[in-house]
Design a protein around this motif. Structure first.
Motif, PDB file in Angstrom:
ATOM      1  N   GLY A  54       0.851  -1.184   0.000  1.00 53.83           N
ATOM      2  CA  GLY A  54       0.000   0.000   0.000  1.00 53.83           C
ATOM      3  C   GLY A  54       0.886   1.233   0.000  1.00 53.83           C
ATOM      4  O   GLY A  54       1.754   1.377  -0.857  1.00 53.83           O
ATOM      5  N   LYS A  55       0.708   2.092   0.983  1.00 54.73           N
ATOM      6  CA  LYS A  55       1.546   3.291   1.104  1.00 54.73           C
ATOM      7  C   LYS A  55       2.768   3.050   1.982  1.00 54.73           C
ATOM      8  O   LYS A  55       3.635   3.899   2.095  1.00 54.73           O
ATOM      9  N   SER A  56       2.831   1.889   2.601  1.00 54.36           N
ATOM     10  CA  SER A  56       3.931   1.572   3.520  1.00 54.36           C
ATOM     11  C   SER A  56       5.153   1.065   2.773  1.00 54.36           C
ATOM     12  O   SER A  56       5.038   0.340   1.790  1.00 54.36           O
ATOM     13  N   THR A  57       6.307   1.450   3.263  1.00 51.15           N
ATOM     14  CA  THR A  57       7.571   0.968   2.723  1.00 51.15           C
ATOM     15  C   THR A  57       8.180   0.017   3.735  1.00 51.15           C
ATOM     16  O   THR A  57       8.304   0.355   4.912  1.00 51.15           O
TER      17      THR A  57
END
Length: 69
Positions: A54-57
């Motif tokens: 998602g938006k997480s790295t």
């Protein structure tokens, strides 16, 4: 209740801290002993691979071992 004994395989520096798990940016910076900003610069330069969820790295410990060497 009996406790199972676990045999441990040799692990790399990053895997020693968190075995078989993806690391956050802060955890990765800590493992590499660099600042978060420096880590972000290395990622932008494509020197360190990332896993996007998602938006997480996140960072795979085996990729960190490759970067260290």
């Amino acid at each position: 209740m009996a406790h199972a004994t676990h045999t441990q395989k040799p692990q790399g520096a990053a895997e020693a801290l968190v075995s078989n798990k993806l690391l956050t940016t802060k955890q990765t910076a800590s493992v590499l002993q660099i600042g978060v900003r420096t880590l972000q610069e290395r990622v932008a330069a494509r020197e360190i691979a990332v896993v996007k969820i998602g938006k997480s790295t996140r960072f795979d410990p085996s990729d960190l071992d490759a970067f260290i060497q």
